[in-house]
Design a protein around this motif. Structure first.
Motif, short mmCIF file in Angstrom:
data_model
loop_
_atom_site.label_atom_id
_atom_site.label_comp_id
_atom_site.label_asym_id
_atom_site.label_seq_id
_atom_site.Cartn_x
_atom_site.Cartn_y
_atom_site.Cartn_z
N ARG A 61 0.83 -1.21 0.00
CA ARG A 61 0.00 0.00 0.00
C ARG A 61 0.86 1.26 0.00
O ARG A 61 0.56 2.24 -0.70
CB ARG A 61 -0.93 0.00 1.21
CG ARG A 61 -2.14 -0.89 1.07
CD ARG A 61 -2.97 -0.53 -0.12
NE ARG A 61 -4.25 -1.22 -0.16
CZ ARG A 61 -4.93 -1.48 -1.28
NH1 ARG A 61 -4.42 -1.13 -2.46
NH2 ARG A 61 -6.10 -2.08 -1.25
N GLY A 134 -5.63 3.46 -0.16
CA GLY A 134 -4.99 4.61 0.45
C GLY A 134 -5.84 5.84 0.53
O GLY A 134 -5.69 6.65 1.44
N SER A 140 -3.84 8.01 4.31
CA SER A 140 -2.65 7.18 4.41
C SER A 140 -1.80 7.53 5.62
O SER A 140 -1.23 6.65 6.26
CB SER A 140 -1.81 7.31 3.13
OG SER A 140 -2.46 6.69 2.04
#
Length: 273
Positions: A61, A134, A140
């Motif tokens: 990610r 995200g 994030s």
């Protein structure tokens, strides 16, 4: 050893590995991986596998921000944090395989590569927090703060593990996660205590990840007090509010994430760098 160009370093040997930049074929080479007397090998493998899955998926990610971060400096920082977690994943998955070889898929790859690239979504045991898409940068940073604060507290306890391999992995990870947590905390405070718009987006980021916090403590509630104290300090500095507890939805993100992450290895299982 010196090389005339970067490609020579990559092709120094004919090592079939998929984790770019790690520089070694066997992450546990030279270590005594015998499971200590009195430890259940299957339980040790389970713990290492689950910790490795968390690091692997979170790493993927974070790498999605490469070429997408708001500043070049942050792109480099997030790439390096992702590589730190990829290194943790390699060590943990390799340790899991040494402790219990029966968990490794029967493919012609190294143990950690087989576990990373040739298991299906149903066989992964990561927390749902790391699966989430995200979203924007604030989401994030909120996730990285939550994840690194929790994982740092967890690894601080694992340095006393009777398994010396896991204890050494934890000791190395503590140094990395301390930076990860501090990096995320600085951004959360900066955005939370910034403009009206940045505050709104940072609060929305916290709100988005908060339903997935409780799951982190299902196996060890003793970590919660330390986690809450750190998060409260960061939120206060960022003029942010802790959201109310609400149930987390199941995610549908892991299967497409794995399809992307595993695609090259599965399409070319016999390929080498």
């Amino acid at each position: 050893m010196s090389f005339d160009n970067a490609y020579e370093a990559l092709t120094e040997d004919n090592d079939a590995r998929w984790a770019f930049g790690t520089g070694f074929a066997d992450p546990l080479a030279g270590l005594d991986t015998t499971v200590p007397s009195g430890l259940d090998a299957a339980e040790l493998a389970r713990s290492c596998l689950w910790l490795g899955d968390d690091a692997l998926i979170m790493s993927h990610r974070l790498q999605e921000w490469v070429a997408a971060a708001p500043e070049l400096e942050d792109e480099v920082a997030l790439a390096n944090i992702g590589l730190d977690l990829l290194g943790q994943a390699r060590l943990l998955l390799a340790r899991a395989a040494k402790a219990d070889p029966s968990i490794v898929p029967s493919v012609a790859q190294s143990d950690e590569d087989a576990l990373a690239f040739f298991r299906d979504a149903a066989d992964f045991h990561n927390v749902r927090l790391v699966e989430l898409e995200g979203g924007d940068f604030a989401v994030s940073m909120a996730r990285l703060l939550v994840f690194s604060t929790w994982r740092l507290a967890l690894l601080q306890r694992l340095v006393d593990s009777p398994d010396q391999v896991l204890a050494a992995i934890a000791a190395k990870g503590i140094k990395e996660l301390t930076y990860h947590r501090d990096y995320a905390a600085r951004w959360v405070v900066r955005l939370g205590d910034g403009t009206e718009l940045s505050h709104e987006r940072m609060q929305a980021g916290i709100d988005a990840v908060w339903p997935y916090v409780d799951e982190l403590f299902d196996d060890d509630a003793s970590l919660r007090e330390e986690f809450d104290a750190v998060i409260a300090q960061v939120m206060t500095a960022g003029t942010l509010k802790q959201p109310p507890v609400r149930p987390a939805a199941q995610t549908r993100y892991l299967e497409p994430l794995l399809a992307e992450m595993q695609s090259v290895a599965r399409a070319h299982p016999d390929a080498t760098w």
